[in-house]
Design a protein around this motif. Structure first.
Motif, PDB file in Angstrom:
ATOM      1  N   ALA A  41       0.836  -1.205   0.000  1.00 55.21           N
ATOM      2  CA  ALA A  41       0.000   0.000   0.000  1.00 55.21           C
ATOM      3  C   ALA A  41       0.871   1.255   0.000  1.00 55.21           C
ATOM      4  N   PHE A  42       1.970   1.201   0.762  1.00 47.78           N
ATOM      5  CA  PHE A  42       2.892   2.326   0.838  1.00 47.78           C
ATOM      6  C   PHE A  42       3.526   2.581  -0.534  1.00 47.78           C
ATOM      7  N   GLN A  43       3.916   1.485  -1.201  1.00 50.63           N
ATOM      8  CA  GLN A  43       4.572   1.634  -2.506  1.00 50.63           C
ATOM      9  C   GLN A  43       3.587   2.070  -3.595  1.00 50.63           C
ATOM     10  N   GLN A  44       2.296   1.779  -3.375  1.00 52.25           N
ATOM     11  CA  GLN A  44       1.296   2.189  -4.359  1.00 52.25           C
ATOM     12  C   GLN A  44       0.684   3.534  -4.013  1.00 52.25           C
ATOM     13  N   ASN A  45       1.264   4.221  -3.025  1.00 50.63           N
ATOM     14  CA  ASN A  45       0.781   5.538  -2.600  1.00 50.63           C
ATOM     15  C   ASN A  45      -0.616   5.519  -2.021  1.00 50.63           C
ATOM     16  N   ARG A  46      -1.056   4.344  -1.546  1.00 53.05           N
ATOM     17  CA  ARG A  46      -2.334   4.327  -0.856  1.00 53.05           C
ATOM     18  C   ARG A  46      -2.150   4.662   0.618  1.00 53.05           C
ATOM     19  N   ALA A  47      -0.921   4.501   1.112  1.00 52.49           N
ATOM     20  CA  ALA A  47      -0.623   4.868   2.497  1.00 52.49           C
ATOM     21  C   ALA A  47       0.587   5.783   2.497  1.00 52.49           C
ATOM     22  N   ASP A  48       0.558   6.797   3.400  1.00 51.97           N
ATOM     23  CA  ASP A  48       1.692   7.715   3.491  1.00 51.97           C
ATOM     24  C   ASP A  48       2.722   7.245   4.495  1.00 51.97           C
ATOM     25  N   ALA A  49       2.331   6.327   5.382  1.00 53.41           N
ATOM     26  CA  ALA A  49       3.252   5.874   6.419  1.00 53.41           C
ATOM     27  C   ALA A  49       2.770   4.537   6.949  1.00 53.41           C
ATOM     28  N   ILE A  50       3.656   3.848   7.657  1.00 57.46           N
ATOM     29  CA  ILE A  50       3.282   2.609   8.340  1.00 57.46           C
ATOM     30  C   ILE A  50       3.758   2.745   9.773  1.00 57.46           C
ATOM     31  N   SER A  51       2.952   2.294  10.710  1.00 59.81           N
ATOM     32  CA  SER A  51       3.401   2.387  12.091  1.00 59.81           C
ATOM     33  C   SER A  51       3.217   1.072  12.812  1.00 59.81           C
ATOM     34  N   THR A  52       4.312   0.561  13.337  1.00 62.78           N
ATOM     35  CA  THR A  52       4.265  -0.642  14.150  1.00 62.78           C
ATOM     36  C   THR A  52       5.612  -0.770  14.861  1.00 62.78           C
ATOM     37  N   ASP A  53       5.877  -1.972  15.377  1.00 63.80           N
ATOM     38  CA  ASP A  53       7.127  -2.173  16.124  1.00 63.80           C
ATOM     39  C   ASP A  53       8.340  -1.872  15.239  1.00 63.80           C
ATOM     40  N   ASP A  54       9.343  -1.280  15.844  1.00 65.41           N
ATOM     41  CA  ASP A  54      10.510  -0.858  15.065  1.00 65.41           C
ATOM     42  C   ASP A  54      11.194  -2.021  14.374  1.00 65.41           C
ATOM     43  N   THR A  55      11.084  -3.213  14.958  1.00 64.96           N
ATOM     44  CA  THR A  55      11.726  -4.366  14.351  1.00 64.96           C
ATOM     45  C   THR A  55      11.054  -4.735  13.041  1.00 64.96           C
ATOM     46  N   ILE A  56       9.732  -4.729  13.035  1.00 69.73           N
ATOM     47  CA  ILE A  56       8.994  -5.034  11.808  1.00 69.73           C
ATOM     48  C   ILE A  56       9.268  -3.949  10.769  1.00 69.73           C
ATOM     49  N   LEU A  57       9.257  -2.692  11.240  1.00 66.04           N
ATOM     50  CA  LEU A  57       9.515  -1.595  10.311  1.00 66.04           C
ATOM     51  C   LEU A  57      10.903  -1.706   9.695  1.00 66.04           C
ATOM     52  N   ALA A  58      11.855  -2.170  10.517  1.00 65.45           N
ATOM     53  CA  ALA A  58      13.209  -2.310   9.971  1.00 65.45           C
ATOM     54  C   ALA A  58      13.198  -3.280   8.799  1.00 65.45           C
ATOM     55  N   GLY A  59      12.452  -4.376   8.960  1.00 71.14           N
ATOM     56  CA  GLY A  59      12.351  -5.353   7.885  1.00 71.14           C
ATOM     57  C   GLY A  59      11.702  -4.779   6.642  1.00 71.14           C
ATOM     58  N   LEU A  60      10.700  -3.921   6.827  1.00 69.70           N
ATOM     59  CA  LEU A  60      10.028  -3.314   5.678  1.00 69.70           C
ATOM     60  C   LEU A  60      10.952  -2.322   4.991  1.00 69.70           C
ATOM     61  N   ALA A  61      11.611  -1.476   5.791  1.00 70.66           N
ATOM     62  CA  ALA A  61      12.494  -0.463   5.214  1.00 70.66           C
ATOM     63  C   ALA A  61      13.658  -1.106   4.481  1.00 70.66           C
TER      64      ALA A  61
ATOM     65  N   GLN B 224      13.488  -3.446   2.547  1.00 67.12           N
ATOM     66  CA  GLN B 224      13.076  -3.862   1.211  1.00 67.12           C
ATOM     67  C   GLN B 224      12.799  -2.677   0.299  1.00 67.12           C
ATOM     68  N   ASP B 225      12.852  -1.457   0.819  1.00 67.85           N
ATOM     69  CA  ASP B 225      12.477  -0.302   0.006  1.00 67.85           C
ATOM     70  C   ASP B 225      13.430   0.846   0.279  1.00 67.85           C
ATOM     71  N   PRO B 226      14.293   1.164  -0.664  1.00 66.58           N
ATOM     72  CA  PRO B 226      15.271   2.235  -0.432  1.00 66.58           C
ATOM     73  C   PRO B 226      14.634   3.605  -0.227  1.00 66.58           C
ATOM     74  N   TYR B 227      13.364   3.759  -0.569  1.00 70.22           N
ATOM     75  CA  TYR B 227      12.708   5.049  -0.420  1.00 70.22           C
ATOM     76  C   TYR B 227      11.901   5.156   0.869  1.00 70.22           C
ATOM     77  N   ALA B 228      12.149   4.230   1.798  1.00 78.40           N
ATOM     78  CA  ALA B 228      11.450   4.286   3.084  1.00 78.40           C
ATOM     79  C   ALA B 228      12.470   4.405   4.197  1.00 78.40           C
ATOM     80  N   LYS B 229      12.104   5.103   5.250  1.00 78.11           N
ATOM     81  CA  LYS B 229      12.997   5.204   6.407  1.00 78.11           C
ATOM     82  C   LYS B 229      12.169   5.120   7.679  1.00 78.11           C
ATOM     83  N   VAL B 230      12.788   4.622   8.732  1.00 85.36           N
ATOM     84  CA  VAL B 230      12.134   4.518  10.034  1.00 85.36           C
ATOM     85  C   VAL B 230      12.588   5.702  10.881  1.00 85.36           C
TER      86      VAL B 230
END
Lengths: 315, 435
Positions: free
Chosen positions: A225-245, A247-253
């Motif tokens: 959803a974030f990559q398709q611009n349906r979401a502007d941000a994702i919020s959850t545990d920093d560990t999960i976010l680290a895994g998501l970031a 995979q995407d060079p245009y995302a940061k935690v």
């Protein structure tokens, strides 16, 4: 002198009251206190310390020698440990696209249990369950335990049991690299994605900036959803976010942790001997440094090694 | 002399009045009656020509619709559903074994999408631009590229070892299951309804019945005229009227034979073509849903028993349950293939229940003779053979019906005019005797 005495009395009363509250009936769902950007939100203590689990026995039975009638014997008879988890939470339990097998921190912890019960860490059967079914599937015996970045809290403690804490995470926010936001407070009117049935939703809906909530079935789909611009941000545990970031060079935690998310293995309340056994395995792993090694293997690249929390017992 | 006094309009009025009153009075006379019979005959002939031609035109249009439009559209709709469902299952399976997707799977997926696109374009030219079939085609045409894009994103991420690829796959799967396949299903249902409607339009029953009634009435009037004439004159037979009746008889016979032939041919087409095609279409869909269920059990590694229950429901549909006949012919090649497929599925589920996930995946994808992939391929081939068979039977049965019906469009008006002309020519000399 008098003041010291007064303070001591108050503390004593507080401790006694706290212990008494432990045996109270389940409390209504905890209201997350308004998240501040500087300190973690206070955890709900309506049931005392939710992370305090059952004390393990001094000596753990060896694999193949499980006490008769115990749940470990049932598992041994079956020949494998059934673990409920997700398959697209990178770093914790996600499918390796090259090999097709599921691996991660949660899986490695489950493998410790399999090693202890069956003598073979590979004897686990992975069942993928959505976040919202975690409690139900533990209660009805579909899985032996849940290892799915599951936060321990009082509301869940009323339904199932938890092992001691095996990792301490905290909620943060993932935003595009071009964004200047540093917390939920900066995301007023923007869409923030979270998974249905996760504790992360609380912080989003109670944020004073009133961001819009988008729910998806899994964290991977939040990234989509974030990559398709349906979401502007994702919020959850920093560990999960680290895994998501990762995979995407245009995302940061960004930002500091604003909640405390202690992870525990979800186990049914129907067999406390299994909970004690699991805690014993975890205690051994902590002492031997195995747990630290696992944390380092998966998370070392993304965050400064956080000190692993101590085990707390309630009996 | 009235006229001379009253002026011109009055003249025509009085002439008319005189003619009408004359006419009415004249019915009691022989020439008057003859004129009446002639008028009725001409009137009936005109009605017969008009109604008969209308009936023939409707029957021809209906026949054309059945053979040239509706039946091909049903076949296209089945193909669209099958391609999308198969592509979706294959895309999911390609991820199961990990690593790069096997080339045959990729090729099969690509072929499926191409087929779906081609059939959509064909169908779009055959349906009218408004209405539910057009809406369904539009939805499918819009979503097909979106779906393909999601699968491509899944592949690109998978290739780089990023697990988010399986999240893209989930999105694509959801799009296929909740939007595209229901639209394809709806398209099929609409086209099947349209075909049934066209069958009855091709029969043109109401108009044909009216035509038959008019022909009967005309025959009656001609008969009455001839009897009347042979009584009043010394001639028993009137050549014009006899010829006219003969032509009417021939016309009725020809129309009767042609419509009977068409009816028989259509009954054949329905029994050997359309009905088996319907059953085979639903069987194909049921088999594809089974394949998809089996893949999802493995892809999602889910504890949910929903997909297994769905698989068994599909099996019951194919082979029948509790005494009810299934969609597949008992003992036929497709039924045997369905049994074999269910057996490999059983084997796979046992392997999975024993905790051997990798073994179960290997079994499902195996192209060995006893493997899941070959079993499904055999089932799909057998059902597709039934579909083509039914199509061929249909084409054979309706061959030539359109030509037959369009012949009627020419025969009926010409025949009717001939009947009228001959009748009038037959009556005229008798009338002239009274002048």
């Amino acid at each position: 002198m008098r003041i010291k005495r007064l303070a001591f009395n108050i503390a004593l009363i507080a401790v006694v009251a706290g212990l008494g509250a432990c045996s109270e009936s389940p409390q209504p769902p905890p209201q997350a206190s308004a998240p501040s950007t500087t300190a973690p939100a206070t955890a709900d203590t309506s049931c005392g310390d939710p992370t305090a689990s059952l004390r393990p026995p001094d000596q753990l039975p060896a694999p193949g020698n499980m006490p008769e009638g115990s749940f470990m014997a049932t598992i041994a008879a079956r020949g494998r440990v059934v673990v409920g988890t997700s398959q697209d939470t990178l770093l914790f339990s996600s499918r390796n696209p090259f090999t097709g097998s599921i691996e991660g921190f949660d899986i490695d912890v489950a493998r410790l249990i399999a090693q202890a019960v069956l003598g073979d860490p590979n004897k686990i059967q992975i069942v993928v369950i959505p976040n919202s079914d975690r409690i139900k599937d533990v209660q009805n015996g579909t899985v032996d335990l849940v290892a799915e970045t599951m936060t321990i809290n009082c509301q869940r403690r009323a339904a199932i049991d938890f092992s001691t804490v095996y990792y301490q995470a905290g909620q943060k926010v993932l935003v595009p690299t071009t964004s200047s936001a540093t917390s939920l407070d900066d995301l007023g009117g923007k869409t923030v994605c979270a998974v249905a049935g996760s504790t992360s939703i609380n912080a989003i809906v109670t944020s004073p900036a009133h961001p819009k909530l988008l729910t998806e079935p899994t964290w991977g789909e939040c990234l989509v959803a974030f990559q398709q611009n349906r979401a502007d941000a994702i919020s959850t545990d920093d560990t999960i976010l680290a895994g998501l970031a990762a995979q995407d060079p245009y995302a940061k935690v960004v930002g500091p942790r604003f909640t405390d998310e202690p992870y525990g293995l979800g186990i049914s309340q129907a067999h406390p001997e299994f909970t004690r056994f699991v805690n014993g395995v975890l205690a051994q792993a902590r002492a031997a440094g195995t747990l630290e090694q696992i944390a380092d293997r998966w998370l070392g690249r993304y965050s400064a090694p956080a000190p692993l929390p101590d085990a707390r017992y309630r009996d | 002399m009235w006229a001379a006094v009253m002026g011109r309009p009055a003249i025509t009025q009085s002439i008319r009045v005189r003619r009408l009153s004359d006419f009415v009075a004249g019915v009691r006379t022989t020439p008057g009656r003859l004129r009446l019979l002639r008028a009725i005959t001409v009137g009936l002939v005109v009605l017969l020509a008009v109604v008969g031609t209308l009936a023939a035109v409707q029957a021809t249009a209906g026949t054309k619709a059945v053979t040239g439009t509706s039946e091909p559209l049903v076949v296209d709709a089945v193909a669209i559903y099958s391609s999308v469902a198969d592509a979706n299952t294959v895309a999911a399976q390609a991820f199961l074994s990990g690593g790069l997707e096997p080339a045959p799977q990729v090729a099969r997926y690509d072929a499926d999408l191409r087929e779906a696109g081609r059939r959509l374009a064909d169908s779009a030219t055959r349906v009218s631009t408004s209405g539910r079939p057009a809406d369904a085609i539009r939805t499918l045409s819009e979503q097909l590229p979106v779906y393909a894009g999601l699968i491509q994103a899944a592949r690109a991420n998978n290739r780089q070892g990023l697990p988010v690829g399986s999240a893209y796959l989930s999105e694509a799967d959801r799009l296929a299951r909740t939007v595209m396949l229901p639209a394809a299903d709806q398209l099929l249902a609409e086209e099947q309804q349209q075909l049934a409607h066209d069958y009855s339009a091709a029969k043109a029953r109401p108009l044909l019945a009216l035509t038959a009634f008019l022909a009967l009435a005309l025959a009656g009037v001609l008969g009455v005229t001839q009897i009347f004439l042979s009584r009043q004159t010394r001639r028993t037979l009137n050549p014009g009227l006899v010829a006219s009746s003969a032509v009417l008889l021939v016309l009725v016979l020809v129309v009767g034979v042609i419509t009977l032939l068409q009816s028989l041919r259509f009954a054949d087409a329905r029994r050997d073509g359309t009905d088996p095609l319907d059953r085979a279409a639903h069987a194909r869909i049921a088999a594809l849903v089974q394949d998809s269920d089996e893949s999802l059990i493995l892809v999602r590694r889910s504890s949910s028993a929903d997909f297994e229950a769905d698989f068994q429901a599909g099996h019951a549909k194919l082979l029948g349950s509790g005494g009810e006949a299934g969609l597949l012919e008992r003992g036929g090649a497709a039924a045997k293939a369905a049994e074999a497929y269910a057996a490999t599925h059983e084997q796979m589920m046992k392997t999975l229940a024993a905790g051997d996930y990798n073994g179960a995946v290997a079994l499902e994808l195996s192209t060995e003779p006893a493997g899941g992939a070959s079993a499904f391929a055999a089932l799909d081939r057998a059902i597709s053979a039934e579909v083509s068979d039914a199509q061929q039977q249909f084409t054979d049965a309706v061959a030539g019906t359109e030509t037959m019906m369009s012949a009627l469009v020419v025969l009926i008006p010409i025949g009717s005019i001939l009947i009228g002309l001959l009748a009038v020519l037959g009556i005229r000399p008798r009338l002239e005797e009274y002048r």
